[in-house]
Write a protein that holds these residues in place. Structure first.
Motif, PDB file in Angstrom:
ATOM      1  N   ASP A 223       0.776  -1.109  -0.044  1.00 51.07           N
ATOM      2  CA  ASP A 223       0.048  -0.181   0.008  1.00 51.07           C
ATOM      3  C   ASP A 223       0.869   1.399  -0.156  1.00 51.07           C
ATOM      4  O   ASP A 223       0.632   2.321   0.106  1.00 51.07           O
ATOM      5  CB  ASP A 223      -0.898  -0.055   1.105  1.00 51.07           C
ATOM      6  N   GLY A 224       2.165   1.029   0.166  1.00 53.41           N
ATOM      7  CA  GLY A 224       2.842   2.266   0.002  1.00 53.41           C
ATOM      8  C   GLY A 224       3.395   2.969   1.337  1.00 53.41           C
ATOM      9  O   GLY A 224       4.029   3.876   1.592  1.00 53.41           O
ATOM     10  N   ASN A 225       2.875   2.092   2.547  1.00 55.11           N
ATOM     11  CA  ASN A 225       3.112   2.706   3.807  1.00 55.11           C
ATOM     12  C   ASN A 225       4.204   2.078   4.416  1.00 55.11           C
ATOM     13  O   ASN A 225       4.313   0.868   4.783  1.00 55.11           O
ATOM     14  CB  ASN A 225       1.885   2.412   4.841  1.00 55.11           C
ATOM     15  N   LEU A 226       5.369   2.695   4.704  1.00 52.39           N
ATOM     16  CA  LEU A 226       6.732   2.295   5.075  1.00 52.39           C
ATOM     17  C   LEU A 226       6.817   2.974   6.553  1.00 52.39           C
ATOM     18  O   LEU A 226       7.805   2.903   7.121  1.00 52.39           O
ATOM     19  CB  LEU A 226       7.924   2.905   4.162  1.00 52.39           C
ATOM     20  N   ASP A 227       5.928   3.623   7.164  1.00 51.06           N
ATOM     21  CA  ASP A 227       6.111   4.075   8.502  1.00 51.06           C
ATOM     22  C   ASP A 227       5.418   3.085   9.347  1.00 51.06           C
ATOM     23  O   ASP A 227       4.675   3.199  10.187  1.00 51.06           O
ATOM     24  CB  ASP A 227       5.346   5.348   8.589  1.00 51.06           C
ATOM     25  N   PHE A 228       6.222   1.938   9.576  1.00 56.70           N
ATOM     26  CA  PHE A 228       6.048   1.008  10.946  1.00 56.70           C
ATOM     27  C   PHE A 228       7.307   0.426  11.079  1.00 56.70           C
ATOM     28  O   PHE A 228       8.195   0.509  10.561  1.00 56.70           O
ATOM     29  CB  PHE A 228       4.940   0.000  10.050  1.00 56.70           C
ATOM     30  N   THR A 229       7.149  -0.486  11.851  1.00 53.35           N
ATOM     31  CA  THR A 229       8.254  -1.133  12.370  1.00 53.35           C
ATOM     32  C   THR A 229       7.806  -2.961  12.665  1.00 53.35           C
ATOM     33  O   THR A 229       6.806  -3.204  13.166  1.00 53.35           O
ATOM     34  CB  THR A 229       8.735  -0.645  13.974  1.00 53.35           C
ATOM     35  N   VAL A 230       8.973  -3.476  12.198  1.00 51.94           N
ATOM     36  CA  VAL A 230       8.773  -5.184  12.201  1.00 51.94           C
ATOM     37  C   VAL A 230       9.670  -5.550  13.382  1.00 51.94           C
ATOM     38  O   VAL A 230      10.936  -5.510  13.360  1.00 51.94           O
ATOM     39  CB  VAL A 230       9.224  -5.785  10.817  1.00 51.94           C
ATOM     40  N   GLU A 231       8.780  -5.573  14.278  1.00 50.84           N
ATOM     41  CA  GLU A 231       9.681  -6.289  15.752  1.00 50.84           C
ATOM     42  C   GLU A 231      10.155  -7.524  15.597  1.00 50.84           C
ATOM     43  O   GLU A 231       9.574  -8.391  15.097  1.00 50.84           O
ATOM     44  CB  GLU A 231       8.621  -6.093  16.748  1.00 50.84           C
ATOM     45  N   PRO A 232      11.638  -7.566  16.111  1.00 53.02           N
ATOM     46  CA  PRO A 232      11.866  -9.270  16.241  1.00 53.02           C
ATOM     47  C   PRO A 232      11.328 -10.052  17.121  1.00 53.02           C
ATOM     48  O   PRO A 232      11.081  -9.541  18.291  1.00 53.02           O
ATOM     49  CB  PRO A 232      13.454  -8.868  16.413  1.00 53.02           C
ATOM     50  N   CYS A 233      11.125 -11.270  16.736  1.00 57.09           N
ATOM     51  CA  CYS A 233      10.267 -12.047  17.783  1.00 57.09           C
ATOM     52  C   CYS A 233      10.289 -13.528  17.384  1.00 57.09           C
ATOM     53  O   CYS A 233      10.731 -13.694  15.905  1.00 57.09           O
ATOM     54  CB  CYS A 233       8.864 -11.484  18.075  1.00 57.09           C
ATOM     55  N   GLY A 234       9.691 -14.382  18.051  1.00 58.97           N
ATOM     56  CA  GLY A 234       9.445 -15.619  17.416  1.00 58.97           C
ATOM     57  C   GLY A 234      10.995 -16.556  17.484  1.00 58.97           C
ATOM     58  O   GLY A 234      11.684 -16.364  18.345  1.00 58.97           O
ATOM     59  N   VAL A 235      10.863 -17.649  16.897  1.00 60.22           N
ATOM     60  CA  VAL A 235      12.111 -18.587  16.774  1.00 60.22           C
ATOM     61  C   VAL A 235      12.948 -17.862  15.841  1.00 60.22           C
ATOM     62  O   VAL A 235      12.983 -17.010  15.286  1.00 60.22           O
ATOM     63  CB  VAL A 235      11.532 -19.883  16.132  1.00 60.22           C
ATOM     64  N   ALA A 236      14.417 -18.597  15.877  1.00 60.66           N
ATOM     65  CA  ALA A 236      15.610 -17.856  15.628  1.00 60.66           C
ATOM     66  C   ALA A 236      15.364 -17.530  14.072  1.00 60.66           C
ATOM     67  O   ALA A 236      15.811 -16.434  13.362  1.00 60.66           O
ATOM     68  CB  ALA A 236      16.811 -18.596  15.897  1.00 60.66           C
ATOM     69  N   GLU A 237      14.826 -18.502  13.379  1.00 62.49           N
ATOM     70  CA  GLU A 237      14.708 -18.336  11.892  1.00 62.49           C
ATOM     71  C   GLU A 237      13.839 -17.339  11.444  1.00 62.49           C
ATOM     72  O   GLU A 237      13.964 -16.424  10.634  1.00 62.49           O
ATOM     73  CB  GLU A 237      14.335 -19.744  11.309  1.00 62.49           C
ATOM     74  N   ILE A 238      12.730 -17.391  11.954  1.00 64.65           N
ATOM     75  CA  ILE A 238      11.972 -16.332  11.758  1.00 64.65           C
ATOM     76  C   ILE A 238      12.317 -14.867  12.321  1.00 64.65           C
ATOM     77  O   ILE A 238      11.917 -13.939  11.619  1.00 64.65           O
ATOM     78  CB  ILE A 238      10.347 -16.611  12.265  1.00 64.65           C
ATOM     79  N   ASN A 239      12.878 -14.851  13.121  1.00 62.96           N
ATOM     80  CA  ASN A 239      13.397 -13.732  14.199  1.00 62.96           C
ATOM     81  C   ASN A 239      14.341 -13.016  13.171  1.00 62.96           C
ATOM     82  O   ASN A 239      14.438 -11.875  12.829  1.00 62.96           O
ATOM     83  CB  ASN A 239      14.222 -13.930  15.370  1.00 62.96           C
ATOM     84  N   ASP A 240      15.181 -13.835  12.359  1.00 61.52           N
ATOM     85  CA  ASP A 240      16.305 -13.394  11.395  1.00 61.52           C
ATOM     86  C   ASP A 240      15.444 -12.910  10.120  1.00 61.52           C
ATOM     87  O   ASP A 240      15.828 -11.940   9.472  1.00 61.52           O
ATOM     88  CB  ASP A 240      17.212 -14.555  10.869  1.00 61.52           C
ATOM     89  N   LEU A 241      14.350 -13.534   9.908  1.00 62.90           N
ATOM     90  CA  LEU A 241      13.749 -13.166   8.707  1.00 62.90           C
ATOM     91  C   LEU A 241      12.932 -11.706   9.127  1.00 62.90           C
ATOM     92  O   LEU A 241      13.013 -11.080   7.993  1.00 62.90           O
ATOM     93  CB  LEU A 241      12.605 -14.121   8.402  1.00 62.90           C
ATOM     94  N   CYS A 242      12.445 -11.546  10.297  1.00 60.83           N
ATOM     95  CA  CYS A 242      12.005 -10.477  10.731  1.00 60.83           C
ATOM     96  C   CYS A 242      13.019  -8.998  10.510  1.00 60.83           C
ATOM     97  O   CYS A 242      12.856  -7.969  10.270  1.00 60.83           O
ATOM     98  CB  CYS A 242      11.400 -10.402  12.163  1.00 60.83           C
ATOM     99  N   GLU A 243      14.069  -9.616  10.959  1.00 58.94           N
ATOM    100  CA  GLU A 243      15.370  -8.390  11.161  1.00 58.94           C
ATOM    101  C   GLU A 243      15.660  -7.956   9.731  1.00 58.94           C
ATOM    102  O   GLU A 243      15.856  -6.728   9.288  1.00 58.94           O
ATOM    103  CB  GLU A 243      16.531  -8.958  11.845  1.00 58.94           C
ATOM    104  N   ASP A 244      15.772  -9.033   8.870  1.00 53.65           N
ATOM    105  CA  ASP A 244      15.834  -9.066   7.331  1.00 53.65           C
ATOM    106  C   ASP A 244      14.965  -7.888   6.667  1.00 53.65           C
ATOM    107  O   ASP A 244      15.075  -7.201   5.775  1.00 53.65           O
ATOM    108  CB  ASP A 244      16.066 -10.263   6.574  1.00 53.65           C
ATOM    109  N   PHE A 245      13.619  -8.407   6.889  1.00 51.68           N
ATOM    110  CA  PHE A 245      12.500  -7.503   6.585  1.00 51.68           C
ATOM    111  C   PHE A 245      12.419  -6.295   6.954  1.00 51.68           C
ATOM    112  O   PHE A 245      12.412  -5.264   6.305  1.00 51.68           O
ATOM    113  CB  PHE A 245      11.169  -8.275   6.960  1.00 51.68           C
ATOM    114  N   GLU A 246      12.872  -6.001   8.267  1.00 51.10           N
ATOM    115  CA  GLU A 246      13.082  -4.534   8.878  1.00 51.10           C
ATOM    116  C   GLU A 246      14.039  -3.614   8.174  1.00 51.10           C
ATOM    117  O   GLU A 246      13.988  -2.428   7.929  1.00 51.10           O
ATOM    118  CB  GLU A 246      13.240  -4.316  10.348  1.00 51.10           C
TER     119      GLU A 246
END
Length: 497
Positions: A223-246
């Motif tokens: 939607d073109g909205n970049l004003d949010f934050t992806v918080e690291p959480c969950g298992v290590a693999e998904i946490n790494d994915l969240c960090e990469d996404f952020e």
């Protein structure tokens, strides 16, 4: 925690936790139920062994009444012939799903059963003096169902052979035990359900929750909205994915902001260039019209008009070159031709050329060479000249004194050659010094495009010097003047061993 580790832990939890919980539940629950059953049937210190063994349970249930009958048979046999006494005793036994029967010379004289007739009892009950009689263990007889019999043999006052029986159906306790098993089964099912729910929630929080967050983040980006934050959480693999996404979100936002800034700068550049081109074009048109209308009617006027037109054309050419060079800066396509330059000789030529130009503008130029030897630098001669011209042009543009002065100095500073270009202009405020090398930055309202220039001269200087491995900075005092400094690294021959 890694997903593999979480799955292994879940596997052991779903096995071990129910086993431990069921064992504890069985221990405490059965103990509690044994106590309840014991209180109901008058059993003292009832245990799991007592209620799980039907014979022991049935024996224990009627032990008090059996002892009473046995004592009565020894002390007062006549009492066992009294209907009132036997009815009271039978009422007590009925509460324990039992009854009492008394037989005299083979004939039932009292039958407390509501199910069995006296004839059935006479046929089924053990005979007087049978082995096992007068024991608390009792014997069994069949009449569609199994019954447990406790028998007390005695002789009454007339010498007749008599027997008193306490009879209990062997399945009388089954409903309580069945109920206890059902309740225990329900508790075990609850333990399994709660354990599964707990593990499901744990896995949900560790896996599904972060995936939902990533899904929302993807929708926001869509939607073109970049004003949010992806918080690291969950298992290590998904946490790494969240960090990469952020990190991706941050870069996308920075790119978007850079694009907005770039568009803004381009608009400002176009506005500045348009304004700066309009001024000389207007002048050229005016002088050409003057020539066409015959205003320049003398050789002197004609020469002055033509020189003015030539100067204005040069000014437009300079602006167009600056714009072209700016586009090369933005795409990192500046054409450099590096070579060894003897810096002292190079500045001698530059100063001589500058002196001619500045003299025409009534600006005094002084040059000081404080170099101790003849250092060599690796540089692009044409681009370094652009640096010097841009700095000098910027100095002249903002001079506000009648006697205009520019000083150029060369100094040795370790592994670098330092160039200082000093003017006696209006100066720059301290708060603006760190920003003057930003593209399109103007320190105040007086530094606007009416003075000429696109506003990118000093940013070009900074870019060229950074590409040469040098740097540029400035010091200034308002009302006194400004000094621009830049350094170039000396070339040093590597000794051949």
């Amino acid at each position: 925690m890694k997903l593999r580790t979480r799955v292994i832990i879940s596997f052991f939890i779903i096995i071990l936790v129910p086993i431990v919980m069921c064992a504890l539940t069985f221990y405490f629950f059965v103990g509690y139920k044994a106590k309840i059953i014991g209180e109901k049937y008058g059993l003292a210190n009832a245990t799991y062994r007592t209620i799980s063994n039907n014979t022991l349970l049935l024996n224990a249930m009627t032990s008090e009444e059996y002892d009473e009958v046995e004592d009565t048979a020894k002390s007062d046999t006549a009492k066992l012939e009294e209907t009132n006494y036997l009815s009271v005793l039978n009422a007590r036994l009925q509460k324990k799903q039992s009854f009492i029967a008394v037989r005299e010379d083979g004939v039932i004289i009292y039958n407390g059963s509501e199910e069995l007739s006296s004839e059935e009892l006479e046929n089924e009950l053990p005979k007087y003096g049978d082995p096992g009689a007068n024991s608390k263990g009792g014997v069994y007889f069949r009449n569609e169902k199994q019954w447990m019999v406790k028998q007390v043999d005695y002789k009454n006052s007339d010498g007749k052979e008599c027997s008193a029986f306490i009879v209990t159906k062997t399945d009388q306790i089954a409903p309580q035990i069945t109920g206890m098993v059902k309740e225990l089964g329900i508790v075990i099912v609850l333990i399994l359900v709660l354990t599964s729910l707990g593990l499901s929630f744990w896995i949900y929080r560790g896996v599904i929750g972060p995936l939902e967050q990533l899904k929302k983040a993807t929708q926001n980006i869509k939607d073109g909205n970049l004003d949010f934050t992806v918080e690291p959480c969950g298992v290590a693999e998904i946490n790494d994915l969240c960090e990469d996404f952020e990190e991706m979100r941050i870069r996308l936002k920075e790119t978007a902001e850079e694009k907005v800034e770039f568009d803004k700068e381009n608009k400002e550049l176009i506005s500045n260039i348009s304004h700066d081109l309009k001024t000389p074009i207007t002048a050229v048109k005016g002088y050409v019209e003057g020539i066409m209308d015959g205003v320049a009617n003398t050789p002197e006027k004609m020469d002055r008009y033509i020189r003015t037109i030539y100067n204005k054309a040069n000014e437009m050419d300079r602006l167009i070159n600056e714009l072209t060079f700016y586009s090369k800066i933005d795409t990192n396509r500046i054409p450099y031709t590096f070579s060894k330059i003897h810096i002292a000789d190079y500045f001698d030529d530059c100063v001589e050329e500058l002196n001619l130009e500045l003299d025409a503008q009534h600006v005094d130029l002084t040059y000081f060479n404080y170099l101790e030897d003849d250092p060599v630098v690796i540089a692009d001669a044409e681009q370094i000249k652009r640096v010097i011209n841009n700095i000098v042009s910027n100095s002249i543009k903002y001079m506000d004194k009648s006697h205009k002065v520019i000083n150029i100095r060369l100094r040795d500073v370790g592994d670098f050659v330092q160039v200082e270009i000093e003017d006696n202009g209006k100066g720059i405020a301290t708060k603006d010094l760190t920003k003057i090398f930003d593209r399109f930055y103007r320190t105040d309202a007086s530094r606007n495009s009416t003075r000429g220039g696109s506003g990118i001269g000093l940013s070009i200087v900074k870019k060229i010097l950074e590409d040469h491995g040098g740097k540029v900075w400035a010091t200034s005092k308002e009302g006194v003047g400004t000094t621009m400094y830049f350094v170039l690294r000396k070339y040093q021959e590597v000794p051949v061993s």
